[in-house]
Design a protein around this motif. Structure first.
Motif, mmCIF file in Angstrom:
data_model
loop_
_atom_site.group_PDB
_atom_site.id
_atom_site.type_symbol
_atom_site.label_atom_id
_atom_site.label_comp_id
_atom_site.label_asym_id
_atom_site.label_seq_id
_atom_site.Cartn_x
_atom_site.Cartn_y
_atom_site.Cartn_z
ATOM 1 N N GLN A 260 0.874 -1.174 0.000
ATOM 2 C CA GLN A 260 0.000 0.000 0.000
ATOM 3 C C GLN A 260 0.907 1.217 0.000
ATOM 4 N N LEU A 261 0.384 2.388 -0.387
ATOM 5 C CA LEU A 261 1.236 3.573 -0.483
ATOM 6 C C LEU A 261 0.405 4.840 -0.332
ATOM 7 N N ASP A 262 0.966 5.827 0.355
ATOM 8 C CA ASP A 262 0.387 7.170 0.426
ATOM 9 C C ASP A 262 1.402 8.162 -0.105
ATOM 10 N N ILE A 263 0.912 9.239 -0.720
ATOM 11 C CA ILE A 263 1.776 10.357 -1.082
ATOM 12 C C ILE A 263 1.114 11.638 -0.589
ATOM 13 N N TYR A 264 1.890 12.510 0.040
ATOM 14 C CA TYR A 264 1.383 13.742 0.623
ATOM 15 C C TYR A 264 2.048 14.962 -0.023
ATOM 16 N N PHE A 265 1.263 15.987 -0.281
ATOM 17 C CA PHE A 265 1.784 17.345 -0.419
ATOM 18 C C PHE A 265 1.420 18.028 0.897
ATOM 19 N N THR A 266 2.403 18.316 1.712
ATOM 20 C CA THR A 266 2.125 18.868 3.032
ATOM 21 C C THR A 266 3.351 19.586 3.560
ATOM 22 N N ALA A 267 3.200 20.281 4.669
ATOM 23 C CA ALA A 267 4.334 20.983 5.255
ATOM 24 C C ALA A 267 5.287 19.988 5.901
ATOM 25 N N ASN A 268 6.553 20.143 5.622
ATOM 26 C CA ASN A 268 7.588 19.321 6.254
ATOM 27 C C ASN A 268 7.545 19.568 7.761
ATOM 28 N N PRO A 269 7.367 18.518 8.569
ATOM 29 C CA PRO A 269 7.302 18.707 10.022
ATOM 30 C C PRO A 269 8.519 19.437 10.589
ATOM 31 N N ALA A 270 9.670 19.308 9.944
ATOM 32 C CA ALA A 270 10.908 19.908 10.451
ATOM 33 C C ALA A 270 11.057 21.372 10.056
ATOM 34 N N THR A 271 10.634 21.712 8.822
ATOM 35 C CA THR A 271 10.883 23.065 8.312
ATOM 36 C C THR A 271 9.620 23.913 8.147
ATOM 37 N N GLY A 272 8.459 23.246 8.107
ATOM 38 C CA GLY A 272 7.221 23.968 7.878
ATOM 39 C C GLY A 272 6.996 24.350 6.432
ATOM 40 N N GLN A 273 7.890 23.942 5.532
ATOM 41 C CA GLN A 273 7.786 24.280 4.112
ATOM 42 C C GLN A 273 7.109 23.165 3.317
ATOM 43 N N PRO A 274 6.411 23.522 2.235
ATOM 44 C CA PRO A 274 5.744 22.513 1.416
ATOM 45 C C PRO A 274 6.704 21.423 0.953
ATOM 46 N N SER A 275 6.259 20.184 1.066
ATOM 47 C CA SER A 275 7.129 19.048 0.763
ATOM 48 C C SER A 275 6.344 17.941 0.086
ATOM 49 N N VAL A 276 7.095 17.049 -0.547
ATOM 50 C CA VAL A 276 6.539 15.839 -1.135
ATOM 51 C C VAL A 276 6.972 14.672 -0.259
ATOM 52 N N LEU A 277 6.005 14.002 0.347
ATOM 53 C CA LEU A 277 6.284 12.868 1.226
ATOM 54 C C LEU A 277 5.610 11.627 0.676
ATOM 55 N N VAL A 278 6.298 10.511 0.733
ATOM 56 C CA VAL A 278 5.735 9.234 0.304
ATOM 57 C C VAL A 278 5.820 8.262 1.470
ATOM 58 N N LEU A 279 4.729 7.538 1.701
ATOM 59 C CA LEU A 279 4.673 6.554 2.784
ATOM 60 C C LEU A 279 4.425 5.177 2.181
ATOM 61 N N PRO A 280 5.500 4.409 1.880
ATOM 62 C CA PRO A 280 5.301 3.047 1.385
ATOM 63 C C PRO A 280 4.919 2.122 2.539
ATOM 64 N N PHE A 281 4.231 1.041 2.232
ATOM 65 C CA PHE A 281 3.800 0.091 3.256
ATOM 66 C C PHE A 281 3.906 -1.311 2.679
ATOM 67 N N TYR A 282 4.556 -2.195 3.428
ATOM 68 C CA TYR A 282 4.704 -3.591 2.983
ATOM 69 C C TYR A 282 4.534 -4.527 4.163
ATOM 70 N N LEU A 283 3.693 -5.530 3.998
ATOM 71 C CA LEU A 283 3.458 -6.519 5.054
ATOM 72 C C LEU A 283 4.576 -7.552 5.061
ATOM 73 N N GLY A 284 5.736 -7.135 5.570
ATOM 74 C CA GLY A 284 6.865 -8.045 5.596
ATOM 75 C C GLY A 284 8.129 -7.344 6.052
ATOM 76 N N SER A 285 9.258 -7.881 5.627
ATOM 77 C CA SER A 285 10.556 -7.402 6.089
ATOM 78 C C SER A 285 10.993 -6.141 5.356
ATOM 79 N N ALA A 286 11.973 -5.445 5.927
ATOM 80 C CA ALA A 286 12.533 -4.251 5.297
ATOM 81 C C ALA A 286 13.229 -4.615 3.994
ATOM 82 N N GLU A 287 13.931 -5.718 3.998
ATOM 83 C CA GLU A 287 14.683 -6.127 2.801
ATOM 84 C C GLU A 287 13.752 -6.331 1.609
#
Length: 475
Positions: A260-287
């Motif tokens: 599963q995957l999410d993509i955000y256009f939102t403020a960077n939590p660290a800088t407060g500036q507009p950013s592109v964030l992607v949240l990949p999701f996998y039911l398993g190991s990091a590798e």
């Protein structure tokens, strides 16, 4: 304050007991039969996730006993009092018609959760949120299909379809329902299953708010030890110059059942500036997860915060969205194809709105992408539910976020413009809007898809007096 106390207070101030201080005379018909756990707020104060187009009731009934729901609805029907059922209070549509003559029936306190001995089924009440159910499943060495926002009620999301990170494996939330305990528009309690009433079941599982008030449900559960109940996920931060590459990679990526995957256009939590964030999701190991999402990782994120985390923390990244209040006139569109040009135009709209409205610095465009490997098999409709958009890969939601009504016009224009850009390039035969993300200005065909005609006929059969008419009403 209990309803009985409310009426006594009304008498002390010289008001007729047959005409309570708030909510109309429905209360006098029912107050003696209600549980002491149920109370009423006379000021109608009602905190919701969004203040934009929020319903303004004359009273809020806080239900403490599931049996009281039917009694309240009977009284409301006899007195022709409009009502709205509320659990998480996250519905953001502008379809609410409630005014000071109506009541909100708040069922958010109904929190009971019970697993069977084998952990293959769970029964829970209508006030249970995703976090409530996830935490209970985790503590019972089980996994249930739940949506991605912790504060949303499970049944509120589920009755509109119920998107889930695990839907590629277990199906939509609505596919995990076994039975529904409902109160019909006449206040009659009944248990509905696909076997005992397939017609009503079909209508409830996709357009439930139009056909009954669900007070509790039984749901599928998967026994799973905590040590195995994990997933690889986390935020990837990209420079906006990489936007087209990221969008192209997502468009070309086939999400397997365990992805599963999410993509955000939102403020960077660290800088407060507009950013592109992607949240990949996998039911398993990091590798293996990194292999599955290699095409996105190869674009080159500025920061990579992915890791393997336990089931009860999967939704943590979305917790900032759970902050109640503020004005959030949100807009959505279903997307099969992600076109880089359309998404660059969308980014430009976002930046312009962000820069022109400093107060709206929490504004976000969130796109949730899901595997359709399991759900698309039901596109031709096997009769299991009325949810129509099982082959839609991504659902984009534009969420302007601010407090001043003076920004409303600008926010609405922004949301409509983004929806226009994305709908034109969505790769669908006609626009589609997932009901739980929709704004309320869409035609019903865009909300209920191919199910609309049959749903309208069933509405006439099961709710001819149009008592259930607040949430994308069919009548």
């Amino acid at each position: 304050m209990h309803v009985r106390q409310l009426l006594i207070g009304a008498g002390l101030f010289g008001l007729s007991l047959s005409q309570p201080a708030c909510g109309g005379n429905w209360a006098s018909l029912v107050e003696k039969s209600l549980s002491p756990k149920t109370s009423i707020q006379c000021d109608g104060d009602n905190q919701r996730w969004s203040d934009y187009a929020a319903p303004k009731a004359g009273a809020v009934v806080i239900v403490g006993d599931e049996n009281d729901v039917a009694k309240i609805i009977v009284a409301a029907s006899k007195t022709n009092t409009s009502f709205l059922i509320q659990s998480g209070g996250n519905g953001w549509a502008n379809t609410f018609k409630l005014d000071s003559r109506g009541i909100i029936i708040d069922i958010s306190s109904l929190k009971a959760i019970t697993f069977n001995a084998k952990k293959t089924q769970v029964t829970f009440q209508a006030g249970v949120t995703n976090k409530d159910l996830i935490d209970a499943a985790w503590n019972n060495n089980a996994r249930v299909s739940a949506s991605t926002c912790n504060c949303v009620s499970v049944l509120g999301a589920t009755l509109g379809g119920g998107l889930s990170r695990t839907q590629g494996v277990y199906g939509l939330n609505v596919d995990n329902l076994i039975s529904l305990n409902i109160v019909d528009p006449n206040g009659i309690r009944k248990t509905v299953t696909r076997q005992n009433n397939p017609e009503l079941w079909w209508a409830l599982t996709g357009a439930g708010a139009n056909f009954g008030v669900i007070t509790s449900a039984t749901y599928k559960s998967q026994p799973l030890p905590q040590a195995q109940n994990t997933a690889w996920t986390g935020l990837l931060l990209f420079n906006e110059s990489k936007l087209e590459e990221v969008i192209t990679a997502i468009d070309k990526l086939t999400l397997a059942p365990d992805m599963q995957l999410d993509i955000y256009f939102t403020a960077n939590p660290a800088t407060g500036q507009p950013s592109v964030l992607v949240l990949p999701f996998y039911l398993g190991s990091a590798e293996v997860g990194r292999q599955k999402f290699a095409s996105i990782l190869n674009v080159g994120p500025i920061a990579d915060n992915t890791e393997v985390i336990p089931y009860n923390t999967w939704n943590t990244a979305g917790d900032p969205f759970c902050t109640p209040g503020g004005r959030k006139p949100s807009y959505t569109t279903g997307v099969k194809k992600m076109d880089p040009v359309a998404w660059r135009n969308t980014w430009n709209e976002y930046i312009a709105f962000f820069n022109e409205n400093p107060e709206a610095n929490l504004t976000t465009i969130l796109t949730e992408c899901y595997s359709t490997a399991k759900t698309a098999k039901s596109v031709k409709n096997d009769g299991s539910s009325s949810y129509p958009f099982r082959d839609i890969k991504c659902h984009a939601i534009t969420i302007p976020w601010y407090t001043s009504p003076s920004i409303d016009c600008s926010a609405v224009k922004f949301g409509q413009n983004v929806r226009k850009h994305l709908s034109a390039s969505a790769g669908t035969k006609s626009p589609s809007s997932y009901i739980n993300f929709a704004h309320g200005d869409e035609p019903l065909s865009q909300i209920y898809g191919s199910s609309l005609s049959t749903l309208k006929k069933l509405k006439q059969k099961y709710d001819p007096k149009k008592r259930l008419n607040q949430w994308f009403p069919l009548s």
